[in-house]
Design a protein around this motif. Structure first.
Motif, PDB file in Angstrom:
ATOM      1  N   GLY A 250       6.716  18.248  12.327  1.00  0.00           N
ATOM      2  CA  GLY A 250       7.046  17.355  11.220  1.00  0.00           C
ATOM      3  C   GLY A 250       6.435  15.975  11.267  1.00  0.00           C
ATOM      4  O   GLY A 250       6.664  15.165  10.360  1.00  0.00           O
ATOM      5  N   ILE A 251       5.613  15.691  12.281  1.00  0.00           N
ATOM      6  CA  ILE A 251       5.116  14.323  12.428  1.00  0.00           C
ATOM      7  C   ILE A 251       4.102  13.950  11.344  1.00  0.00           C
ATOM      8  O   ILE A 251       4.041  12.796  10.905  1.00  0.00           O
ATOM      9  CB  ILE A 251       4.529  14.071  13.843  1.00  0.00           C
ATOM     10  N   VAL A 252       3.320  14.926  10.889  1.00  0.00           N
ATOM     11  CA  VAL A 252       2.345  14.637   9.832  1.00  0.00           C
ATOM     12  C   VAL A 252       3.072  14.313   8.528  1.00  0.00           C
ATOM     13  O   VAL A 252       2.739  13.332   7.848  1.00  0.00           O
ATOM     14  CB  VAL A 252       1.368  15.818   9.640  1.00  0.00           C
ATOM     15  N   ALA A 253       4.075  15.110   8.191  1.00  0.00           N
ATOM     16  CA  ALA A 253       4.852  14.856   6.967  1.00  0.00           C
ATOM     17  C   ALA A 253       5.538  13.495   7.040  1.00  0.00           C
ATOM     18  O   ALA A 253       5.600  12.756   6.044  1.00  0.00           O
ATOM     19  CB  ALA A 253       5.886  15.962   6.760  1.00  0.00           C
ATOM     20  N   LEU A 254       6.043  13.146   8.227  1.00  0.00           N
ATOM     21  CA  LEU A 254       6.658  11.829   8.397  1.00  0.00           C
ATOM     22  C   LEU A 254       5.623  10.732   8.196  1.00  0.00           C
ATOM     23  O   LEU A 254       5.871   9.749   7.492  1.00  0.00           O
ATOM     24  CB  LEU A 254       7.282  11.712   9.781  1.00  0.00           C
ATOM     25  N   GLY A 255       4.464  10.888   8.826  1.00  0.00           N
ATOM     26  CA  GLY A 255       3.402   9.901   8.678  1.00  0.00           C
ATOM     27  C   GLY A 255       2.974   9.731   7.232  1.00  0.00           C
ATOM     28  O   GLY A 255       2.763   8.608   6.749  1.00  0.00           O
ATOM     29  N   GLN A 256       2.868  10.843   6.517  1.00  0.00           N
ATOM     30  CA  GLN A 256       2.483  10.779   5.104  1.00  0.00           C
ATOM     31  C   GLN A 256       3.535  10.049   4.276  1.00  0.00           C
ATOM     32  O   GLN A 256       3.203   9.236   3.415  1.00  0.00           O
ATOM     33  CB  GLN A 256       2.277  12.201   4.570  1.00  0.00           C
ATOM     34  N   ALA A 257       4.806  10.331   4.560  1.00  0.00           N
ATOM     35  CA  ALA A 257       5.889   9.685   3.821  1.00  0.00           C
ATOM     36  C   ALA A 257       5.928   8.183   4.093  1.00  0.00           C
ATOM     37  O   ALA A 257       6.107   7.376   3.167  1.00  0.00           O
ATOM     38  CB  ALA A 257       7.228  10.323   4.194  1.00  0.00           C
ATOM     39  N   LEU A 258       5.745   7.805   5.346  1.00  0.00           N
ATOM     40  CA  LEU A 258       5.753   6.386   5.698  1.00  0.00           C
ATOM     41  C   LEU A 258       4.583   5.664   5.036  1.00  0.00           C
ATOM     42  O   LEU A 258       4.733   4.541   4.537  1.00  0.00           O
ATOM     43  CB  LEU A 258       5.698   6.214   7.217  1.00  0.00           C
ATOM     44  N   THR A 259       3.435   6.309   5.017  1.00  0.00           N
ATOM     45  CA  THR A 259       2.253   5.713   4.394  1.00  0.00           C
ATOM     46  C   THR A 259       2.484   5.464   2.908  1.00  0.00           C
ATOM     47  O   THR A 259       2.125   4.409   2.380  1.00  0.00           O
ATOM     48  CB  THR A 259       1.028   6.622   4.590  1.00  0.00           C
ATOM     49  N   LYS A 260       3.107   6.429   2.235  1.00  0.00           N
ATOM     50  CA  LYS A 260       3.386   6.274   0.803  1.00  0.00           C
ATOM     51  C   LYS A 260       4.321   5.105   0.541  1.00  0.00           C
ATOM     52  O   LYS A 260       4.306   4.520  -0.545  1.00  0.00           O
ATOM     53  CB  LYS A 260       3.989   7.568   0.248  1.00  0.00           C
ATOM     54  N   MET A 261       5.134   4.765   1.538  1.00  0.00           N
ATOM     55  CA  MET A 261       6.054   3.627   1.395  1.00  0.00           C
ATOM     56  C   MET A 261       5.419   2.320   1.847  1.00  0.00           C
ATOM     57  O   MET A 261       6.082   1.282   1.916  1.00  0.00           O
ATOM     58  CB  MET A 261       7.339   3.904   2.182  1.00  0.00           C
ATOM     59  N   GLY A 262       4.126   2.365   2.173  1.00  0.00           N
ATOM     60  CA  GLY A 262       3.412   1.150   2.549  1.00  0.00           C
ATOM     61  C   GLY A 262       3.644   0.701   3.977  1.00  0.00           C
ATOM     62  O   GLY A 262       3.387  -0.456   4.313  1.00  0.00           O
ATOM     63  N   ILE A 263       4.106   1.612   4.830  1.00  0.00           N
ATOM     64  CA  ILE A 263       4.384   1.272   6.221  1.00  0.00           C
ATOM     65  C   ILE A 263       3.145   1.536   7.072  1.00  0.00           C
ATOM     66  O   ILE A 263       2.571   2.620   7.028  1.00  0.00           O
ATOM     67  CB  ILE A 263       5.584   2.096   6.746  1.00  0.00           C
ATOM     68  N   GLU A 264       2.741   0.545   7.837  1.00  0.00           N
ATOM     69  CA  GLU A 264       1.591   0.674   8.728  1.00  0.00           C
ATOM     70  C   GLU A 264       1.982   1.489   9.958  1.00  0.00           C
ATOM     71  O   GLU A 264       3.066   1.319  10.509  1.00  0.00           O
ATOM     72  CB  GLU A 264       1.120  -0.713   9.155  1.00  0.00           C
ATOM     73  N   ILE A 265       1.097   2.371  10.388  1.00  0.00           N
ATOM     74  CA  ILE A 265       1.402   3.269  11.498  1.00  0.00           C
ATOM     75  C   ILE A 265       0.473   3.010  12.682  1.00  0.00           C
ATOM     76  O   ILE A 265      -0.757   2.961  12.526  1.00  0.00           O
ATOM     77  CB  ILE A 265       1.269   4.749  11.074  1.00  0.00           C
ATOM     78  N   LEU A 266       1.083   2.849  13.863  1.00  0.00           N
ATOM     79  CA  LEU A 266       0.352   2.792  15.122  1.00  0.00           C
ATOM     80  C   LEU A 266       0.608   4.096  15.851  1.00  0.00           C
ATOM     81  O   LEU A 266       1.667   4.704  15.718  1.00  0.00           O
ATOM     82  CB  LEU A 266       0.840   1.646  16.002  1.00  0.00           C
ATOM     83  N   SER A 267      -0.359   4.520  16.678  1.00  0.00           N
ATOM     84  CA  SER A 267      -0.135   5.766  17.411  1.00  0.00           C
ATOM     85  C   SER A 267      -1.033   5.844  18.637  1.00  0.00           C
ATOM     86  O   SER A 267      -1.905   5.006  18.857  1.00  0.00           O
ATOM     87  CB  SER A 267      -0.367   6.977  16.502  1.00  0.00           C
ATOM     88  N   THR A 268      -0.779   6.896  19.442  1.00  0.00           N
ATOM     89  CA  THR A 268      -1.508   7.108  20.692  1.00  0.00           C
ATOM     90  C   THR A 268      -1.934   8.564  20.827  1.00  0.00           C
ATOM     91  O   THR A 268      -1.364   9.456  20.205  1.00  0.00           O
ATOM     92  CB  THR A 268      -0.622   6.784  21.913  1.00  0.00           C
ATOM     93  N   GLY A 269      -2.926   8.774  21.684  1.00  0.00           N
ATOM     94  CA  GLY A 269      -3.292  10.110  22.152  1.00  0.00           C
ATOM     95  C   GLY A 269      -3.362  11.189  21.103  1.00  0.00           C
ATOM     96  O   GLY A 269      -3.977  11.050  20.048  1.00  0.00           O
ATOM     97  N   GLY A 270      -2.688  12.312  21.409  1.00  0.00           N
ATOM     98  CA  GLY A 270      -2.727  13.480  20.536  1.00  0.00           C
ATOM     99  C   GLY A 270      -2.087  13.226  19.185  1.00  0.00           C
ATOM    100  O   GLY A 270      -2.524  13.791  18.173  1.00  0.00           O
ATOM    101  N   THR A 271      -1.075  12.398  19.142  1.00  0.00           N
ATOM    102  CA  THR A 271      -0.437  12.072  17.862  1.00  0.00           C
ATOM    103  C   THR A 271      -1.406  11.317  16.973  1.00  0.00           C
ATOM    104  O   THR A 271      -1.537  11.613  15.778  1.00  0.00           O
ATOM    105  CB  THR A 271       0.836  11.226  18.082  1.00  0.00           C
ATOM    106  N   PHE A 272      -2.110  10.361  17.557  1.00  0.00           N
ATOM    107  CA  PHE A 272      -3.113   9.602  16.806  1.00  0.00           C
ATOM    108  C   PHE A 272      -4.181  10.536  16.239  1.00  0.00           C
ATOM    109  O   PHE A 272      -4.523  10.470  15.055  1.00  0.00           O
ATOM    110  CB  PHE A 272      -3.766   8.553  17.709  1.00  0.00           C
ATOM    111  N   ARG A 273      -4.676  11.442  17.093  1.00  0.00           N
ATOM    112  CA  ARG A 273      -5.743  12.355  16.650  1.00  0.00           C
ATOM    113  C   ARG A 273      -5.257  13.269  15.532  1.00  0.00           C
ATOM    114  O   ARG A 273      -5.974  13.496  14.542  1.00  0.00           O
ATOM    115  CB  ARG A 273      -6.260  13.167  17.828  1.00  0.00           C
TER     116      ARG A 273
END
Length: 201
Positions: free
Chosen positions: A15-38
């Motif tokens: 579910g992390i991609v769906a979460l990232g997409q939802a946060l992005t639509k709300m204008g939230i900047e995302i930081l990440s590491t390693g495999g999650t970032f990729r």
């Protein structure tokens, strides 16, 4: 307090991609590491590498990624504390308002056939629990999410209200501390069994 910046770094990527997409639509900047970032980047989710924030690469086979003042200062800073705010400005630290972290699969690893102590030790997460505990401690300002099952509810709340209530952040913090406590207990129990087998006691 609206969430402007979130750090996503998970072992269980359900579910992390769906979460990232939802946060992005709300204008939230995302930081990440390693495999999650990729993974997020591959799926077209705008994401900033923690390495670009800290100015240091991930090192020691990924053992050191997030253990840096620009990450932990961003999580632990009290938003209404004058000195904290002055130091953030002095050291160019931008607040992180939401931490989404789940830990290396230690318990799953030790259940596999033929796992050695060295293998098990490598699955002891360090940076993850540090971020989880920091965010949980600073729950007056930071939301911490440790279970993919929490994603849908969190998205729904943010889409509806734009913010998490103090009570909800406290609830998330309680669950986060329970999560790290269970994790450490599993490690201690495993090491105790190794000690017993080796006759060290």
């Amino acid at each position: 307090m609206r969430i402007k910046r979130a750090l996503l770094s998970v072992s269980d990527k359900t579910g992390i991609v769906a979460l990232g997409q939802a946060l992005t639509k709300m204008g939230i900047e995302i930081l990440s590491t390693g495999g999650t970032f990729r993974l997020l980047k591959e799926q077209g989710v705008p994401v900033i590498s923690v390495s670009d924030v800290t100015g240091f690469p991930e090192m020691m086979d990924g053992r050191v990624k997030t253990l840096h003042p620009k990450i932990h200062g961003a999580i632990l800073a009290r938003r209404d504390h004058i000195r904290d705010q002055e130091e953030m400005k002095k050291y160019d630290i931008i607040p992180i308002d939401m931490v989404v972290v789940n830990l290396y699969p230690f318990e799953e690893t030790i259940q596999k056939e033929g796992i050695t102590l060295v293998d098990a030790i490598e699955q002891i997460d360090i940076g993850g629990p540090c971020m989880v505990r920091a965010a949980a401690k600073n729950n007056a300002y930071v939301a911490v999410i440790t279970n993919p099952k929490q994603y849908a509810e969190c998205i729904s709340i943010l889409q509806r209200d734009g913010v998490f209530s103090d009570a909800y952040r406290l609830k998330l913090a309680r669950e986060a501390f329970a999560h790290t406590a269970a994790y450490d207990t599993a490690i201690a129990t495993y090491l105790q069994e190794v000690v017993r087998k080796e006759g060290i006691e």
